[in-house]
Design a protein around this motif. Structure first.
Motif, PDB file in Angstrom:
ATOM      1  N   PHE B 152      44.674  47.993  44.199  1.00  0.00           N
ATOM      2  CA  PHE B 152      44.715  46.682  43.549  1.00  0.00           C
ATOM      3  C   PHE B 152      43.644  45.717  44.062  1.00  0.00           C
ATOM      4  N   ILE B 153      43.201  45.921  45.289  1.00  0.00           N
ATOM      5  CA  ILE B 153      42.151  45.034  45.813  1.00  0.00           C
ATOM      6  C   ILE B 153      40.811  45.336  45.131  1.00  0.00           C
ATOM      7  N   LEU B 156      41.081  43.712  41.763  1.00  0.00           N
ATOM      8  CA  LEU B 156      40.902  42.261  41.770  1.00  0.00           C
ATOM      9  C   LEU B 156      39.439  41.862  41.952  1.00  0.00           C
ATOM     10  N   THR B 160      38.986  39.645  38.399  1.00  0.00           N
ATOM     11  CA  THR B 160      39.130  38.184  38.418  1.00  0.00           C
ATOM     12  C   THR B 160      37.988  37.515  37.670  1.00  0.00           C
ATOM     13  N   LYS B 165      43.823  37.517  28.923  1.00  0.00           N
ATOM     14  CA  LYS B 165      45.182  37.704  29.426  1.00  0.00           C
ATOM     15  C   LYS B 165      45.461  39.126  29.923  1.00  0.00           C
ATOM     16  N   GLU B 166      44.916  40.095  29.192  1.00  0.00           N
ATOM     17  CA  GLU B 166      45.234  41.483  29.544  1.00  0.00           C
ATOM     18  C   GLU B 166      44.674  41.882  30.899  1.00  0.00           C
ATOM     19  N   LYS B 168      44.795  39.916  33.572  1.00  0.00           N
ATOM     20  CA  LYS B 168      45.590  39.343  34.672  1.00  0.00           C
ATOM     21  C   LYS B 168      46.397  40.474  35.303  1.00  0.00           C
ATOM     22  N   MET B 169      46.455  40.490  36.613  1.00  0.00           N
ATOM     23  CA  MET B 169      47.141  41.603  37.269  1.00  0.00           C
ATOM     24  C   MET B 169      48.620  41.646  36.877  1.00  0.00           C
ATOM     25  N   VAL B 170      49.186  40.460  36.608  1.00  0.00           N
ATOM     26  CA  VAL B 170      50.603  40.410  36.244  1.00  0.00           C
ATOM     27  C   VAL B 170      50.862  41.115  34.910  1.00  0.00           C
ATOM     28  N   ASN B 171      49.821  41.318  34.131  1.00  0.00           N
ATOM     29  CA  ASN B 171      49.987  42.031  32.869  1.00  0.00           C
ATOM     30  C   ASN B 171      49.591  43.507  32.959  1.00  0.00           C
ATOM     31  N   ARG B 172      49.545  43.998  34.186  1.00  0.00           N
ATOM     32  CA  ARG B 172      49.219  45.399  34.419  1.00  0.00           C
ATOM     33  C   ARG B 172      50.390  46.085  35.097  1.00  0.00           C
ATOM     34  N   GLY B 260      30.957  30.713  38.491  1.00  0.00           N
ATOM     35  CA  GLY B 260      32.318  30.258  38.718  1.00  0.00           C
ATOM     36  C   GLY B 260      33.000  30.980  39.862  1.00  0.00           C
ATOM     37  N   ARG B 261      32.199  31.583  40.748  1.00  0.00           N
ATOM     38  CA  ARG B 261      32.809  32.249  41.894  1.00  0.00           C
ATOM     39  C   ARG B 261      33.134  31.247  42.979  1.00  0.00           C
ATOM     40  N   HIS B 262      33.990  31.650  43.912  1.00  0.00           N
ATOM     41  CA  HIS B 262      34.370  30.748  44.983  1.00  0.00           C
ATOM     42  C   HIS B 262      33.225  30.560  45.970  1.00  0.00           C
ATOM     43  N   PRO B 293      36.441  27.189  39.875  1.00  0.00           N
ATOM     44  CA  PRO B 293      37.863  27.298  39.541  1.00  0.00           C
ATOM     45  C   PRO B 293      38.638  26.030  39.927  1.00  0.00           C
TER      46      PRO B 293
END
Ligand code: SF4
Ligand SMILES: [Zn+2]
Ligand SMILES: [Zn+2]
Lengths: 414, 369
Positions: B152-153, B156, B160, B165-166, B168-172, B260-262, B293
């Motif tokens: 998962f890392i 991400l 990111t 929407k698809e 987003k990790m929450v949708n995987r 738009g990166r941190h 962000p």
């Protein structure tokens, strides 16, 4: 003796006798430390310690009201924020009853409008009903219902960290915060470098934010003539299974008001309620997706998206994505309660009793005058409720009342 | 054992695979085996390589969405493989941020086209090149098929950057630390990884090795490109600011903000003060930060004006010196000029001067010719 002096002396004695209860963080030399002091009431930040002994000496000497350290690692922790040289950060979660709706409705908390003095119970409103002011003095109380709610959220979070994100129990540290919640910290070299966007994705994951059932198995199958719905099952992995379990949980107790709130039609709501038992039984087979006439993909999507809230972990979202956050040091006292922030293995999460195991002051009785306090338990004893009265109480109860500014000392001997 | 060989010693990636994925280390091995060096581009035998390299870049600028072509019959496998590192050198010599990003994207999209239908073991081999922890699956849950499980890392790191929407990790489907994905998804994530990798390869240190003769070709290419760039949406920050003259540290911060990166506080401060000092308008800087962000217009405006010396203090801040940037890990001190300066502003001023001089010289040449 005034309250602050009394509390400070008790803290001082505690630290002198128990300084080794402090859990020195890994790589202490790369962490920033912060303290609040009893008198000044200001935060002293940007402190660094090369070794544990220096930290312990500092705490014994200065007796801070709160001790914090950074979840982040820096090359120069004492430098100004911009010049510290961020090296990475542990993954940190804060679960605090303040951010979670609870069954007690926080009736034990009070707020007073700073503008007009209007008072109320529960959580402070956004605007004062009397003068529309937006700033309040809040008095919070320690409550078992609140703590139980926070524990449940913590359990859900830890579950996701292990089952979904694959962290091992060794990498996850749980602790009671010393007040109204729990902290969960993941220490793993893999997550150190995650930027705040990636951490935000993890936040969204555990809170179920932005989730949509159509990505978790809810779909229309068929050739146009015969269409049927498929959806997630209870035992599926990840959010798929959680979504199904959330729906199960929701429909177990849902009232017609709950269902109408989702925007479902009256007829559909009636059919759901009339078939509750059949729906619950259907999970053993193919799920309830095709059972209710008039309830199609869009309706189920709403139900699932709501069911998700039963399974999500309600964490304080800002804390986790902030890679510079200071967090309370385990083994130190919380300035608002005199209770310890105390760590425990995740295997104990179900039976850990914060109101017993976080007690720091175990001996001595003191007479106090209590203004007002609801009943509360510490260890095996229940105290109060109190209302403008004298009472002789054990030191831990006294410190709690004093920290909450609900009492003052009559007898001065600790 | 070479990473391109499996247990039997048989190559996983064939020569024709390297034509498709010229960014793989095996392709670089091939280039080395052929003893190809950038000086060889002047040799008439290598003319097809130089020509194809130029074409790769031109294609990137002329197709929309950008994609480098694949035509196995037009060029030999060797021309294809050699022309990739040559194109990287040319792109670096063009020293233009837009060309760099566009070219990297075009190559990455080309790779995506192949990866979507690639065999599992090859995808794993390529992903391994980028350190991905990935394994093949053959799993079906209900009506959804999953081909891979990716740590998962690693997911991400790339996902990111997508905003649908698809992604987003929450949708995987996430289980045991792995994200379950289709081949198509893995190909898309790899495209992102390849794009960033190629972008990172195009830097000034590469272009410093260019021989004189090739530089002439670069000038020609510059002219062709400049027309194409003009047609592209304006990306230049302001007419007087020469972003090609930015030192590596500022270049990196600038593109991070743009994407738009941190960026750390130290990084933001360094970049803002640098941009103000090279003459960028505060308003333009605020616009630049808009993609962040955590952008908050009020705070950003206050901070930028504070650094500019308009609010609060009267003094304009100069950016930190190289030493300070180094302690913050912001120094990328990779090129020659970096070794000769102690301040990023000095770097900029010298490089900018050479740019301006370069333009005048060129005009003179044309007059004489
Ligand atoms: S040497 Fe100076 S100018 Fe060059 S990258 Fe490092 S900090 Fe920037
Ligand atoms: Zn009021
Ligand atoms: Zn409560």
């Amino acid at each position: 003796m005034d309250n602050l002096t009394f509390i400070r002396e008790a803290f001082s004695k505690f630290y002198n006798e128990n300084i080794d209860r402090i859990e020195v963080p890994k790589s202490i030399g790369s962490r920033e430390f912060g303290f609040t002091m009893f008198r000044e009431g200001v935060m002293v930040r940007h402190k660094g310690f090369i070794n544990p002994e220096d930290l312990k000496e500092f705490i014994k000497k200065n007796v801070p009201s709160n001790v914090y350290y950074s979840a982040a690692y820096y090359s120069v922790p004492e430098a100004k924020m911009d010049e510290k040289g961020w090296l990475g950060s542990d993954l940190f979660f804060d679960i605090d009853a303040d951010h979670i709706p609870t069954k007690c409705d926080k009736k034990h908390d009070t707020w007073t409008c700073r503008g007009c003095g209007f008072k109320g119970r529960g959580e402070a409103p956004e605007k004062c009903p009397s003068c529309s002011g937006e700033s309040f003095d809040e008095k919070t109380w320690l409550c078992e219902v609140c703590l139980e709610t926070a524990r449940n959220e913590t359990i859900k979070l830890v579950d996701m960290l292990m089952d979904d994100l694959g962290f091992s129990p060794k990498e996850i540290k749980c602790s009671f915060s010393g007040h109204r919640g729990y902290h969960v910290q993941v220490e793993s070299e893999y997550i150190l470098n995650l930027d705040s966007n990636a951490r935000k994705e993890i936040v969204d994951y555990v809170t179920g934010t932005g989730i949509d059932a159509v990505f978790h198995g809810l779909e229309e199958i068929g050739d146009g003539k015969t269409v049927f719905l498929a959806g997630p099952s209870l035992n599926d992995a990840g959010w798929r299974g959680r979504a199904a379990r959330g729906v199960y949980e929701f429909l177990l107790t849902a009232t017609d008001i709950d269902l109408k709130k989702l925007g479902l039609k009256k007829k559909v709501v009636e059919r759901i309620l009339a078939n509750r038992d059949e729906i619950l039984a259907s999970w053993k087979v193919n799920g309830p997706w095709n059972m209710i006439e008039g309830l199609g993909l869009e309706g189920w999507r709403k139900i699932i998206n709501y069911g998700v809230t039963f399974q999500s972990a309600k964490i304080d979202t800002v804390v986790t994505s902030d890679v510079h956050r200071l967090i309370r040091l385990p083994g130190t006292l919380h300035g608002k309660t005199g209770l310890l922030k105390i760590s425990f293995p995740i295997s104990r999460i179900e039976d850990f009793d914060p109101l017993r195991e976080a007690l720091a002051f175990k001996s001595g009785e003191v007479e106090v005058y209590v203004d007002e306090a609801p009943a509360f338990r510490l260890g095996d004893d229940v105290f109060g409720p109190f209302e403008k009265q004298k009472a002789v109480l054990p030191l831990s109860a006294v410190i709690l009342l004093l920290c909450k500014n609900a009492a003052r000392v009559i007898d001065q001997h600790v | 054992m070479n990473s391109a060989e499996n247990m039997e010693g048989e190559r996983i990636l064939t020569l024709s695979d390297l034509v498709k994925y010229p960014f793989m280390p095996e392709a670089a091995d091939e280039v080395r085996r052929l003893d190809f060096r950038i000086e060889h581009l002047l040799n008439p035998d290598y003319e097809p390589v130089l020509e194809r390299a130029e074409k790769r870049i031109i294609e990137a600028l002329t197709t929309n969405p950008p994609e480098v072509s694949y035509n196995p019959h037009e060029y030999s496998e060797y021309v294809e493989i050699l022309s990739f590192p040559a194109a990287i050198v040319l792109a670096a010599a063009l020293a233009n941020d837009y060309v760099k990003r566009r070219y990297a994207l075009a190559e990455a999209r080309r790779a995506y086209g192949f990866l979507r239908t690639e065999k599992e073991d090859k995808i794993i081999n390529i992903a391994g090149r980028f350190g991905w922890r990935i394994r093949a699956l053959n799993m079906q849950i209900s009506f959804t098929k999953f081909d891979f499980a990716l740590n998962f890392i690693d997911y991400l790191k790339n996902a990111t950057l997508f905003h649908e929407k698809e992604w987003k990790m929450v949708n995987r489907l996430v289980h045991g630390g792995e994200v379950y994905l289709s081949k198509q998804d893995v190909a898309r994530l790899l495209q992102e990884e390849v794009r960033r990798y190629i972008e990172s390869k195009i830097n000034l240190s590469v272009s410093s090795k260019i021989p004189e003769g090739v530089l002439e070709r670069v000038e020609d290419l510059k002219r062709i490109c400049s027309e194409k760039i003009k047609e592209a949406p304006p990306e230049q920050i302001s007419s007087s600011v020469i972003d090609d003259a930015f030192p590596p540290c500022m270049r990196e911060l600038y593109s991070a903000i743009k994407a738009g990166r941190h960026v750390s506080h130290a990084g933001r401060f360094a970049l803002t003060s640098f941009l103000l000092n090279v003459g960028m308008e505060p308003e333009a800087i605020i616009d630049l930060f808009r993609k962040s962000p955590d952008f908050n217009e009020r705070i950003a405006r206050y901070q930028i004006e504070h650094i500019a010396g308009e609010k609060g203090s009267r003094t304009r801040y100069t950016p930190p010196k190289c030493d300070t940037l180094r302690t913050h890990g912001l120094c990328l001190g990779a090129d020659n000029l970096c070794g000769r300066v102690r301040h990023p502003l000095t770097y900029y001023l010298r490089r900018a001067k050479s740019f301006r001089v370069g333009e005048e010289e060129r005009i003179d040449e044309i007059k004489e010719g």
